[in-house]
Design a protein around this motif. Structure first.
Motif, PDB file in Angstrom:
ATOM      1  N   PHE A 172      10.401  38.448  64.148  1.00  0.00           N
ATOM      2  CA  PHE A 172       9.458  38.628  65.245  1.00  0.00           C
ATOM      3  C   PHE A 172       9.903  39.723  66.210  1.00  0.00           C
ATOM      4  N   GLY A 173      11.206  39.953  66.306  1.00  0.00           N
ATOM      5  CA  GLY A 173      11.688  41.070  67.116  1.00  0.00           C
ATOM      6  C   GLY A 173      11.207  42.393  66.543  1.00  0.00           C
ATOM      7  N   LEU A 174      11.326  42.542  65.226  1.00  0.00           N
ATOM      8  CA  LEU A 174      10.844  43.751  64.567  1.00  0.00           C
ATOM      9  C   LEU A 174       9.332  43.882  64.740  1.00  0.00           C
ATOM     10  N   GLY A 175       8.612  42.777  64.553  1.00  0.00           N
ATOM     11  CA  GLY A 175       7.158  42.799  64.729  1.00  0.00           C
ATOM     12  C   GLY A 175       6.759  43.194  66.141  1.00  0.00           C
ATOM     13  N   GLY A 176       7.474  42.693  67.124  1.00  0.00           N
ATOM     14  CA  GLY A 176       7.196  43.041  68.515  1.00  0.00           C
ATOM     15  C   GLY A 176       7.445  44.513  68.796  1.00  0.00           C
ATOM     16  N   ILE A 177       8.533  45.037  68.241  1.00  0.00           N
ATOM     17  CA  ILE A 177       8.840  46.457  68.420  1.00  0.00           C
ATOM     18  C   ILE A 177       7.741  47.320  67.804  1.00  0.00           C
ATOM     19  N   VAL A 178       7.303  46.955  66.614  1.00  0.00           N
ATOM     20  CA  VAL A 178       6.234  47.706  65.949  1.00  0.00           C
ATOM     21  C   VAL A 178       4.961  47.662  66.794  1.00  0.00           C
ATOM     22  N   ALA A 179       4.604  46.486  67.321  1.00  0.00           N
ATOM     23  CA  ALA A 179       3.397  46.356  68.140  1.00  0.00           C
ATOM     24  C   ALA A 179       3.487  47.220  69.393  1.00  0.00           C
ATOM     25  N   VAL A 180       4.631  47.199  70.064  1.00  0.00           N
ATOM     26  CA  VAL A 180       4.799  48.002  71.284  1.00  0.00           C
ATOM     27  C   VAL A 180       4.718  49.494  70.950  1.00  0.00           C
ATOM     28  N   ARG A 181       5.336  49.912  69.872  1.00  0.00           N
ATOM     29  CA  ARG A 181       5.265  51.330  69.469  1.00  0.00           C
ATOM     30  C   ARG A 181       3.834  51.749  69.192  1.00  0.00           C
ATOM     31  N   ARG A 182       3.070  50.867  68.554  1.00  0.00           N
ATOM     32  CA  ARG A 182       1.682  51.209  68.216  1.00  0.00           C
ATOM     33  C   ARG A 182       0.781  51.300  69.440  1.00  0.00           C
ATOM     34  N   ILE A 183       1.152  50.639  70.544  1.00  0.00           N
ATOM     35  CA  ILE A 183       0.355  50.730  71.769  1.00  0.00           C
ATOM     36  C   ILE A 183       0.232  52.183  72.209  1.00  0.00           C
ATOM     37  N   PHE A 184       1.304  52.943  72.052  1.00  0.00           N
ATOM     38  CA  PHE A 184       1.354  54.329  72.522  1.00  0.00           C
ATOM     39  C   PHE A 184       1.036  55.339  71.427  1.00  0.00           C
ATOM     40  N   ASP A 185       0.625  54.844  70.282  1.00  0.00           N
ATOM     41  CA  ASP A 185       0.349  55.692  69.128  1.00  0.00           C
ATOM     42  C   ASP A 185      -1.116  56.130  69.151  1.00  0.00           C
ATOM     43  N   GLY A 186      -1.347  57.414  69.245  1.00  0.00           N
ATOM     44  CA  GLY A 186      -2.714  57.921  69.259  1.00  0.00           C
ATOM     45  C   GLY A 186      -3.228  58.185  67.849  1.00  0.00           C
ATOM     46  N   GLY A 187      -4.473  58.508  67.751  1.00  0.00           N
ATOM     47  CA  GLY A 187      -5.073  58.853  66.469  1.00  0.00           C
ATOM     48  C   GLY A 187      -5.583  57.643  65.711  1.00  0.00           C
ATOM     49  N   ASP A 188      -6.230  57.930  64.608  1.00  0.00           N
ATOM     50  CA  ASP A 188      -6.799  56.876  63.771  1.00  0.00           C
ATOM     51  C   ASP A 188      -5.700  56.120  63.031  1.00  0.00           C
ATOM     52  N   VAL A 189      -5.854  54.807  62.988  1.00  0.00           N
ATOM     53  CA  VAL A 189      -4.964  53.967  62.188  1.00  0.00           C
ATOM     54  C   VAL A 189      -5.576  53.821  60.794  1.00  0.00           C
ATOM     55  N   VAL A 190      -6.894  53.629  60.757  1.00  0.00           N
ATOM     56  CA  VAL A 190      -7.649  53.537  59.503  1.00  0.00           C
ATOM     57  C   VAL A 190      -8.863  54.452  59.638  1.00  0.00           C
ATOM     58  N   ARG A 191      -9.115  55.227  58.579  1.00  0.00           N
ATOM     59  CA  ARG A 191     -10.313  56.063  58.556  1.00  0.00           C
ATOM     60  C   ARG A 191     -10.919  55.988  57.160  1.00  0.00           C
ATOM     61  N   ILE A 192     -12.192  55.663  57.119  1.00  0.00           N
ATOM     62  CA  ILE A 192     -12.913  55.571  55.854  1.00  0.00           C
ATOM     63  C   ILE A 192     -14.044  56.587  55.928  1.00  0.00           C
ATOM     64  N   SER A 193     -13.997  57.579  55.040  1.00  0.00           N
ATOM     65  CA  SER A 193     -14.970  58.672  55.082  1.00  0.00           C
ATOM     66  C   SER A 193     -15.287  59.129  53.659  1.00  0.00           C
ATOM     67  N   ALA A 194     -16.073  60.179  53.569  1.00  0.00           N
ATOM     68  CA  ALA A 194     -16.417  60.735  52.258  1.00  0.00           C
ATOM     69  C   ALA A 194     -15.173  61.210  51.513  1.00  0.00           C
ATOM     70  N   SER A 195     -14.108  61.536  52.245  1.00  0.00           N
ATOM     71  CA  SER A 195     -12.861  62.009  51.628  1.00  0.00           C
ATOM     72  C   SER A 195     -12.078  60.885  50.967  1.00  0.00           C
ATOM     73  N   GLY A 196     -12.241  59.650  51.459  1.00  0.00           N
ATOM     74  CA  GLY A 196     -11.490  58.520  50.934  1.00  0.00           C
ATOM     75  C   GLY A 196     -11.039  57.609  52.054  1.00  0.00           C
ATOM     76  N   ILE A 197      -9.925  56.936  51.832  1.00  0.00           N
ATOM     77  CA  ILE A 197      -9.404  55.986  52.814  1.00  0.00           C
ATOM     78  C   ILE A 197      -8.018  56.433  53.265  1.00  0.00           C
ATOM     79  N   TYR A 198      -7.872  56.526  54.582  1.00  0.00           N
ATOM     80  CA  TYR A 198      -6.609  56.871  55.215  1.00  0.00           C
ATOM     81  C   TYR A 198      -6.107  55.629  55.942  1.00  0.00           C
TER      82      TYR A 198
END
Length: 166
Positions: free
Chosen positions: A55-81
């Motif tokens: 859970f410590g690792l999970g918490g660190i990942v969650a906190v890091r993602r708070i400040f992470d910009g950009g798309d996490v998931v993108r589904i488009s004509a190009s495919g899935i990111y």
């Protein structure tokens, strides 16, 4: 969803809730490990330390993602990111099937690839790819947990592009 393209970004308040939950489990793990006096479960101290690590690792990942910009998931004509897998978009021509895996009302999109070796993970998720494959039966598990995207909108976009044969 813009047009038919689906994009999900990190949701700071959802990630903050996940981090808060992780902190509570870390505290519980420390209690079990005996860090604040005698263990609340003598003989189970190792479980406490396992909780602290996981859970410590999970918490660190969650906190890091708070400040992470950009798309996490993108589904488009190009495919899935999926940013948690790699920076590479997987083209529709390589996706042979898409299934859904559900555990305790949490749904994940499972991508089944024609040639999985062509799309290796460059992220932490890749380290547990074998376990995910054994559990879900697919190659790449795409999760919307902690994002502003809805599972239903993502599946609608997938159905749209798969139907088009893009």
């Amino acid at each position: 969803m813009t047009g038919r393209t689906f994009a999900a970004r990190s949701s700071p308040w959802r990630l903050a809730l996940l981090a808060l939950g992780a902190a509570a489990f870390v505290f519980g793990g420390l209690l079990i490990a005996g860090m604040f006096g005698p263990s609340i479960r003598p003989g189970s101290e190792w479980i406490g330390w396992l909780c602290v690590a996981f859970f410590g690792l999970g918490g660190i990942v969650a906190v890091r993602r708070i400040f992470d910009g950009g798309d996490v998931v993108r589904i488009s004509a190009s495919g899935i990111y999926f940013k948690s897998w790699s920076e590479q978009t997987i083209p529709w021509s390589e996706i042979v099937d898409v299934s859904v895996w559900e555990f305790q009302r949490q749904k994940s999109i499972i991508l089944h690839l024609r040639t999985p070796d062509r799309f290796p993970s460059t992220k932490l998720l890749g380290k547990v790819a074998g376990a995910n494959r054994a559990l879900t039966g697919g190659d790449i598990p795409v999760s919307l947990t902690g994002t502003d995207g809805s599972f239903e909108d993502a599946m609608t976009a997938i159905a749209h592009y798969r139907q088009r044969g893009s």
